[in-house]
Design an enzyme around this catalytic site. Structure first.
Site, PDB file in Angstrom:
ATOM      1  N   LYS A 103       0.614  -0.964   0.175  1.00 50.76           N
ATOM      2  CA  LYS A 103       0.305  -0.180   0.279  1.00 50.76           C
ATOM      3  C   LYS A 103       1.419   0.996  -0.050  1.00 50.76           C
ATOM      4  CE  LYS A 103       0.160  -0.536   5.077  1.00 50.76           C
ATOM      5  NZ  LYS A 103      -1.054  -0.664   6.140  1.00 50.76           N
ATOM      6  N   TYR A 129      16.286  31.090   4.787  1.00 48.91           N
ATOM      7  CA  TYR A 129      15.416  31.750   5.186  1.00 48.91           C
ATOM      8  C   TYR A 129      15.301  31.337   6.751  1.00 48.91           C
ATOM      9  CZ  TYR A 129      12.576  30.724   0.328  1.00 48.91           C
ATOM     10  OH  TYR A 129      12.402  30.338  -0.629  1.00 48.91           O
TER      11      TYR A 129
HETATM   12  C1  LIG Z   1      -0.709  -1.869   7.260  1.00 47.34           C
HETATM   13  C2  LIG Z   1      -0.655  -2.998   7.845  1.00 47.34           C
HETATM   14  C3  LIG Z   1      -0.360  -3.689   7.720  1.00 47.34           C
HETATM   15  C4  LIG Z   1       1.466  -3.453   7.905  1.00 47.34           C
HETATM   16  O1  LIG Z   1       1.849  -2.769   8.957  1.00 47.34           O
HETATM   17  P1  LIG Z   1       3.333  -2.469   9.714  1.00 47.34           P
HETATM   18  O2  LIG Z   1       2.962  -2.036  10.706  1.00 47.34           O
HETATM   19  O3  LIG Z   1       3.782  -1.752   8.420  1.00 47.34           O
HETATM   20  O4  LIG Z   1       3.420  -3.845   9.439  1.00 47.34           O
HETATM   21  C5  LIG Z   1      -0.992  -5.327   8.410  1.00 47.34           C
HETATM   22  N1  LIG Z   1      -1.891  -4.685   7.888  1.00 47.34           N
HETATM   23  C6  LIG Z   1      -3.032  -4.019   8.249  1.00 47.34           C
HETATM   24  C7  LIG Z   1      -4.591  -4.338   7.957  1.00 47.34           C
HETATM   25  C8  LIG Z   1      -2.053  -2.336   7.449  1.00 47.34           C
HETATM   26  O5  LIG Z   1      -3.362  -1.947   7.060  1.00 47.34           O
END
Ligand SMILES: *Cc1c(COP(=O)(O)O)cnc(C)c1O
Length: 383
Positions: free
Chosen positions: A37, A275
């Site tokens: 993602k 800045y």
């Molecule tokens: C993002 C996510 C993960 C992975 O989480 P990490 O902290 O990066 O290991 C697993 N399950 C769900 C539902 C997520 O949204």
């Protein structure tokens, strides 16, 4: 290509995946789902997904339907979980792309069941999502058996798995360890209730990075570690809790942010840089200008709190980080050639910062640093 780039070290990704797989073998053979993602936490979803599948990762996961479509359009055919809720108007696309949605309520089940048929498929897998205490997507644990039965009642839906998500599995605080225990207890009793209805919960999955590392009892059939595979274990220090002690998990940062010294400027004692004039030279010196700023995702809050590595030596950032540029102090007699590369984070030379250290210095987490590297920064894949 511009000087500022995110080098994506595929060799490190591979060694992280193999290390996590080895770790999960300690108990039993647990499948791995790699979340890609947010453009694979900023690393580039398509390439990361391809490499992960080649390394034996079993499932991928995305947050949005568009992210899933990107993988499918690139020809990736592996199973892809969809963590977040699809919209009504996205249901048919979700089915057509064979994304596997997390279903947390009856209406979502009905929507998807109808979409499967109108998308031209006969039957597609879905996962039941149970909210055991994250307070996000998912049904209440006590409602899970009925929702599981409802899902299983649709001829177009295959009840293929059951998932939950843990809120504090990466924390060694006693009250957080207790809370994770409570979440797992709720999850297991919901699973018992589902089995009590004569249904199989399918692939059972609960473990994010924290639980992958510290809670073997949360591994079930499949772990979903994200940030760990990108090279960042949770930062747990001074823990008296035995499960959190032991050797540090030696994953390596997959992303290295690199820029270059594109100009070298003389700055005289008393002159200011950038800045706000927050930095004034105490001695005659030279500054190096890097074409890297908050427009690339280098947090402005890091101004005056970072350094870069040039030819193996560390040089401090000076003055405010601008949108497109930042400056480093090269000292009174720099032996640096113009256009020399500068490693900003994720390098493996001594003294190099990583995204976790940048996060600590700016009050955030490495996830946000990596995701925050903007699309202006080309991703360059290296072995
Ligand atoms: C993002 C996510 C993960 C992975 O989480 P990490 O902290 O990066 O290991 C697993 N399950 C769900 C539902 C997520 O949204």
């Amino acid at each position: 290509m511009r000087a500022t780039k995110a080098l994506i070290h595929i060799d490190r990704l591979k060694s992280n995946i193999l290390m996590v797989r080895e770790h999960l073998r300690k108990n039993k053979n647990v499948a791995i789902c790699m979340p890609v993602k947010a453009d694979a936490y900023g690393h580039g979803a398509v390439r990361i997904a391809e490499e992960a599948i080649r390394c034996g990762v079993d499932y991928l996961a995305v947050a949005t339907v568009d992210e899933g479509l990107e993988l499918r359009n690139a020809g990736i055919s592996a199973p892809v979980l969809l963590f977040s809720q699809f919209l009504k108007e996205e249901a048919v696309e979700t089915a057509r792309a064979r994304l596997i949605p997390f279903i947390g309520d009856a209406e979502a089940a009905e929507l998807f069941a109808a979409a499967v048929a109108s998308g031209g498929c006969s039957r597609l897998p879905v996962f039941l999502k149970i909210d055991t205490g994250m307070g996000r997507m998912g049904c209440r644990p006590e409602d899970a058996p009925a929702l599981a039965a409802f899902i299983a009642s649709f001829p177009t839906l295959e009840y293929a798995g059951t998932a939950t998500h843990l809120a504090v599995s990466d924390s060694a605080e006693p009250r957080d360890i207790e809370y994770t225990g409570l979440q797992l207890t709720r999850f297991k009793s919901a699973l018992d209730g589902i089995r009590g209805k004569g249904l199989s919960p399918g692939i059972v999955t609960a473990a994010n990075t924290g639980a992958t590392l510290y809670y073997p009892e949360a591994w079930f059939d499949m772990a979903r570690p994200g940030i760990l595979l990108y090279g960042y274990p949770p930062d747990i220090t001074n823990s008296a809790e035995p499960r959190f002690s032991g050797p540090r998990f030696a994953v390596r940062p997959v992303m290295e942010l690199e820029s270059a010294v594109v100009a070298i400027k003389q700055v005289k004692r008393g002159e200011s840089v950038s800045y706000g004039r927050t930095w004034i030279a105490e001695h005659d010196t030279y500054t190096g200008i890097l074409p890297l700023g908050y427009g690339d995702g280098l947090p402005r809050g890091l101004s005056g709190k970072f350094s870069v590595i040039i030819n193996g030596k560390s040089y401090p950032g000076v003055g405010r980080i601008c949108m497109d540029q930042c400056m480093v102090d090269l000292g009174a007699s720099p032996d640096i050639e113009r256009f020399a590369a500068a490693s900003v984070f994720g390098g493996e030379m001594p003294g190099a910062l990583d995204a976790a250290e940048i996060a600590r210095r700016t009050g955030t987490i490495p996830y946000e640093i990596c995701c925050g590297i903007t699309k202006r920064v080309p991703r360059v894949y290296t072995n």
